[in-house]
Design a protein around this motif. Structure first.
Motif, PDB file in Angstrom:
ATOM      1  N   PRO A   1      63.756  74.314 -94.911  1.00 40.22           N
ATOM      2  CA  PRO A   1      63.606  74.006 -93.478  1.00 40.22           C
ATOM      3  C   PRO A   1      62.700  75.035 -92.819  1.00 40.22           C
ATOM      4  CG  PRO A   1      65.726  75.018 -93.898  1.00 40.22           C
ATOM      5  CD  PRO A   1      65.117  74.752 -95.245  1.00 40.22           C
ATOM      6  N   PRO A   2      61.993  74.651 -91.765  1.00 42.58           N
ATOM      7  CA  PRO A   2      61.136  75.616 -91.062  1.00 42.58           C
ATOM      8  C   PRO A   2      61.975  76.708 -90.409  1.00 42.58           C
ATOM      9  CG  PRO A   2      61.315  73.579 -89.818  1.00 42.58           C
ATOM     10  CD  PRO A   2      61.950  73.316 -91.145  1.00 42.58           C
ATOM     11  N   THR A   3      61.398  77.871 -90.287  1.00 39.84           N
ATOM     12  CA  THR A   3      62.093  78.991 -89.654  1.00 39.84           C
ATOM     13  C   THR A   3      62.398  78.663 -88.200  1.00 39.84           C
ATOM     14  OG1 THR A   3      60.920  80.546 -91.091  1.00 39.84           O
ATOM     15  CG2 THR A   3      61.960  81.442 -89.102  1.00 39.84           C
ATOM     16  N   PHE A   4      63.624  78.935 -87.795  1.00 43.28           N
ATOM     17  CA  PHE A   4      64.024  78.646 -86.411  1.00 43.28           C
ATOM     18  C   PHE A   4      64.959  79.746 -85.920  1.00 43.28           C
ATOM     19  CE2 PHE A   4      66.938  76.640 -83.313  1.00 43.28           C
ATOM     20  CZ  PHE A   4      66.001  76.309 -82.348  1.00 43.28           C
ATOM     21  N   ASP A   5      64.593  80.377 -84.818  1.00 40.14           N
ATOM     22  CA  ASP A   5      65.370  81.469 -84.235  1.00 40.14           C
ATOM     23  C   ASP A   5      65.956  80.995 -82.905  1.00 40.14           C
ATOM     24  OD1 ASP A   5      66.178  83.829 -82.806  1.00 40.14           O
ATOM     25  OD2 ASP A   5      64.942  85.019 -84.177  1.00 40.14           O
ATOM     26  N   LYS A   6      67.276  80.809 -82.880  1.00 43.64           N
ATOM     27  CA  LYS A   6      67.925  80.312 -81.659  1.00 43.64           C
ATOM     28  C   LYS A   6      67.763  81.277 -80.490  1.00 43.64           C
ATOM     29  CE  LYS A   6      71.483  77.402 -83.805  1.00 43.64           C
ATOM     30  NZ  LYS A   6      72.944  77.150 -83.925  1.00 43.64           N
ATOM     31  N   ALA A   7      67.821  82.565 -80.760  1.00 40.12           N
ATOM     32  CA  ALA A   7      67.714  83.557 -79.683  1.00 40.12           C
ATOM     33  C   ALA A   7      66.354  83.471 -79.001  1.00 40.12           C
ATOM     34  CB  ALA A   7      67.951  84.957 -80.242  1.00 40.12           C
ATOM     35  N   ILE A   8      65.309  83.315 -79.793  1.00 44.34           N
ATOM     36  CA  ILE A   8      63.966  83.193 -79.202  1.00 44.34           C
ATOM     37  C   ILE A   8      63.821  81.859 -78.483  1.00 44.34           C
ATOM     38  CG2 ILE A   8      61.513  82.996 -79.747  1.00 44.34           C
ATOM     39  CD1 ILE A   8      61.894  84.978 -81.976  1.00 44.34           C
ATOM     40  N   TYR A   9      64.390  80.797 -79.044  1.00 43.65           N
ATOM     41  CA  TYR A   9      64.247  79.469 -78.453  1.00 43.65           C
ATOM     42  C   TYR A   9      64.864  79.401 -77.053  1.00 43.65           C
ATOM     43  CZ  TYR A   9      64.258  74.399 -77.988  1.00 43.65           C
ATOM     44  OH  TYR A   9      64.046  73.120 -77.539  1.00 43.65           O
ATOM     45  N   ARG A  10      65.863  80.229 -76.790  1.00 48.98           N
ATOM     46  CA  ARG A  10      66.480  80.227 -75.447  1.00 48.98           C
ATOM     47  C   ARG A  10      65.475  80.615 -74.364  1.00 48.98           C
ATOM     48  NH1 ARG A  10      70.812  83.088 -78.247  1.00 48.98           N
ATOM     49  NH2 ARG A  10      72.499  81.622 -78.740  1.00 48.98           N
ATOM     50  N   LYS A  11      64.412  81.297 -74.742  1.00 54.05           N
ATOM     51  CA  LYS A  11      63.401  81.708 -73.759  1.00 54.05           C
ATOM     52  C   LYS A  11      62.520  80.547 -73.313  1.00 54.05           C
ATOM     53  CE  LYS A  11      63.146  86.342 -75.799  1.00 54.05           C
ATOM     54  NZ  LYS A  11      62.262  87.354 -76.438  1.00 54.05           N
ATOM     55  N   HIS A  12      62.704  79.392 -73.942  1.00 60.00           N
ATOM     56  CA  HIS A  12      61.872  78.233 -73.617  1.00 60.00           C
ATOM     57  C   HIS A  12      62.101  77.737 -72.197  1.00 60.00           C
ATOM     58  CE1 HIS A  12      60.826  73.819 -73.874  1.00 60.00           C
ATOM     59  NE2 HIS A  12      59.721  74.374 -74.299  1.00 60.00           N
ATOM     60  N   ASN A  13      63.218  78.133 -71.586  1.00 62.41           N
ATOM     61  CA  ASN A  13      63.526  77.633 -70.240  1.00 62.41           C
ATOM     62  C   ASN A  13      62.538  78.107 -69.192  1.00 62.41           C
ATOM     63  OD1 ASN A  13      64.772  80.070 -68.604  1.00 62.41           O
ATOM     64  ND2 ASN A  13      65.553  80.216 -70.687  1.00 62.41           N
ATOM     65  N   VAL A  14      61.691  79.098 -69.510  1.00 64.16           N
ATOM     66  CA  VAL A  14      60.749  79.587 -68.504  1.00 64.16           C
ATOM     67  C   VAL A  14      59.773  78.501 -68.073  1.00 64.16           C
ATOM     68  CG1 VAL A  14      60.928  82.004 -69.230  1.00 64.16           C
ATOM     69  CG2 VAL A  14      59.208  80.510 -70.285  1.00 64.16           C
ATOM     70  N   VAL A  15      59.438  77.573 -68.978  1.00 62.06           N
ATOM     71  CA  VAL A  15      58.497  76.524 -68.612  1.00 62.06           C
ATOM     72  C   VAL A  15      59.155  75.532 -67.655  1.00 62.06           C
ATOM     73  CG1 VAL A  15      59.016  75.051 -70.605  1.00 62.06           C
ATOM     74  CG2 VAL A  15      56.781  74.909 -69.511  1.00 62.06           C
ATOM     75  N   GLU A  16      60.452  75.273 -67.825  1.00 59.48           N
ATOM     76  CA  GLU A  16      61.159  74.402 -66.889  1.00 59.48           C
ATOM     77  C   GLU A  16      61.224  75.041 -65.508  1.00 59.48           C
ATOM     78  OE1 GLU A  16      61.872  71.491 -67.605  1.00 59.48           O
ATOM     79  OE2 GLU A  16      61.790  71.449 -69.787  1.00 59.48           O
ATOM     80  N   ARG A  17      61.431  76.336 -65.473  1.00 59.86           N
ATOM     81  CA  ARG A  17      61.475  77.025 -64.182  1.00 59.86           C
ATOM     82  C   ARG A  17      60.116  76.996 -63.493  1.00 59.86           C
ATOM     83  NH1 ARG A  17      64.293  81.407 -66.942  1.00 59.86           N
ATOM     84  NH2 ARG A  17      62.739  82.878 -66.160  1.00 59.86           N
ATOM     85  N   CYS A  18      59.053  77.035 -64.292  1.00 57.90           N
ATOM     86  CA  CYS A  18      57.716  76.951 -63.707  1.00 57.90           C
ATOM     87  C   CYS A  18      57.472  75.571 -63.099  1.00 57.90           C
ATOM     88  CB  CYS A  18      56.662  77.258 -64.769  1.00 57.90           C
ATOM     89  SG  CYS A  18      54.971  77.301 -64.113  1.00 57.90           S
ATOM     90  N   PHE A  19      57.918  74.511 -63.781  1.00 59.56           N
ATOM     91  CA  PHE A  19      57.803  73.167 -63.204  1.00 59.56           C
ATOM     92  C   PHE A  19      58.540  73.105 -61.866  1.00 59.56           C
ATOM     93  CE2 PHE A  19      56.804  71.345 -67.517  1.00 59.56           C
ATOM     94  CZ  PHE A  19      55.604  70.766 -67.146  1.00 59.56           C
ATOM     95  N   ASN A  20      59.708  73.727 -61.792  1.00 58.87           N
ATOM     96  CA  ASN A  20      60.454  73.724 -60.539  1.00 58.87           C
ATOM     97  C   ASN A  20      59.663  74.402 -59.427  1.00 58.87           C
ATOM     98  OD1 ASN A  20      62.626  72.415 -61.699  1.00 58.87           O
ATOM     99  ND2 ASN A  20      63.736  74.297 -62.175  1.00 58.87           N
ATOM    100  N   ARG A  21      58.966  75.466 -59.757  1.00 51.48           N
ATOM    101  CA  ARG A  21      58.171  76.163 -58.743  1.00 51.48           C
ATOM    102  C   ARG A  21      56.988  75.306 -58.302  1.00 51.48           C
ATOM    103  NH1 ARG A  21      56.841  82.291 -60.168  1.00 51.48           N
ATOM    104  NH2 ARG A  21      56.185  82.180 -57.977  1.00 51.48           N
ATOM    105  N   LEU A  22      56.316  74.678 -59.255  1.00 48.69           N
ATOM    106  CA  LEU A  22      55.171  73.839 -58.905  1.00 48.69           C
ATOM    107  C   LEU A  22      55.587  72.682 -58.008  1.00 48.69           C
ATOM    108  CD1 LEU A  22      53.310  73.627 -62.347  1.00 48.69           C
ATOM    109  CD2 LEU A  22      52.542  74.858 -60.310  1.00 48.69           C
TER     110      LEU A  22
END
Length: 300
Positions: A248-269
């Protein structure tokens, strides 16, 4: 605006610090054959760069009188969109932030906005409906039709603090994965000092919508580390092959949690009403507003 010799910034307008960044990046007045005939900064205390503030979302015919003729404002927006002014501002804006450099852990995602009925019906002027209208609009005027009506999809890449780096538009029904590489190619950051603008991230974070085998191969060829979860069907297909299914491809759950920053940017826009619902007929002009607000997020 100046009241009792004290500058007052109306809600939604730019600060003097932001103007100091934007002003050198705007076209110079007095172009060939007198094409650039409009009022520039300093012509009166209340009239700075009217176009930029006017682009915040009011219907053109309802602009306050202090902005000048609405047709003039619209023409400035159209010209500066065509010559790439807004993208240059977005490319330069990161170096003026609060001292925190661009964080090259890039997150990407998309968001659908409802297209108002007034946004439909733009003339094609001889080009096909599927030919790109402008850089950043991947399919004509980027308006799709579905059960929910007309819609446009915004594809966005942000840095590790959720600050916008590149923006593309497609019709609302378009898939996310085909736009990933184009979104990365659109990143163009003029970092301080000599050298070329930087484009390649240290790490890419994306959701399952981008979990395609060809995408992973393309990222590996570019030397871009990525954190993208597998879809359930991919996991099942690999398991069915047994030992030949590969790791399986490498997947780091701790790093993936940082993905929410893009959702927060959509909220600002989408705090700007003109961006939360699309009214512009031309994809180029709607994207210009997005790019402008994206640059403002970076500015002091």
């Amino acid at each position: 605006m100046i009241v009792d010799d004290v500058p007052v910034v109306r809600r939604g307008e730019l600060t003097d610090e932001a103007w100091a960044v934007i002003t050198p990046l705007l076209p110079e007045p007095g172009g060939a054959r007198g094409r650039w005939r409009w009022r520039w900064a300093g012509s009166s205390p209340d009239h700075q760069w009217d176009l930029v503030e006017a682009a915040y979302g009011a219907p053109w015919r309802d602009l306050p009188e202090r902005f000048g003729p609405w047709k003039t404002c619209h023409e400035r927006l159209r010209r500066w969109t065509a010559d790439g002014t807004w993208d240059r501002i977005l490319a330069a804006a990161p170096i003026y932030d609060d001292g925190t450099p661009v964080q090259w852990t890039i997150s990407i995602d998309s968001s659908i906005v409802r297209a108002h009925q007034h946004s439909a019906g733009a003339r094609k002027k001889g080009r096909s409906a599927t030919s790109p209208a402008t850089p950043g609009a991947q399919d004509g005027e980027a308006i799709g039709r579905s059960r929910g009506g007309l819609s446009t999809k915004i594809h966005l890449a942000v840095d590790g603090r959720g600050r916008p780096l590149s923006i593309l538009l497609t019709p609302g029904q378009a898939g996310d994965n085909p736009q990933l590489l184009a979104l990365l190619d659109a990143i163009w950051v003029n970092e301080p000092g000599p050298g070329r603008p930087r484009k390649r991230p240290d790490l890419l974070i994306a959701d399952k919508g981008y979990a395609h085998d060809s995408t992973r191969r393309a990222l590996r060829q570019r030397g871009i580390r990525h954190v993208i979860p597998e879809r359930s069907d991919q996991v099942a297909r690999r398991a069915a092959k047994g030992s030949t299914g590969g790791r399986p491809p490498t997947f780091d759950k701790a790093i993936y949690r940082k993905h929410n920053v893009v959702e927060r940017c959509f909220n600002r826009l989408k705090q700007w009403r003109d961006l939360a619902t699309r009214y512009a007929k031309r994809a180029s002009l709607y994207r210009a507003s997005l790019v402008l607000i994206a640059a403002i997020i970076w500015l002091p």
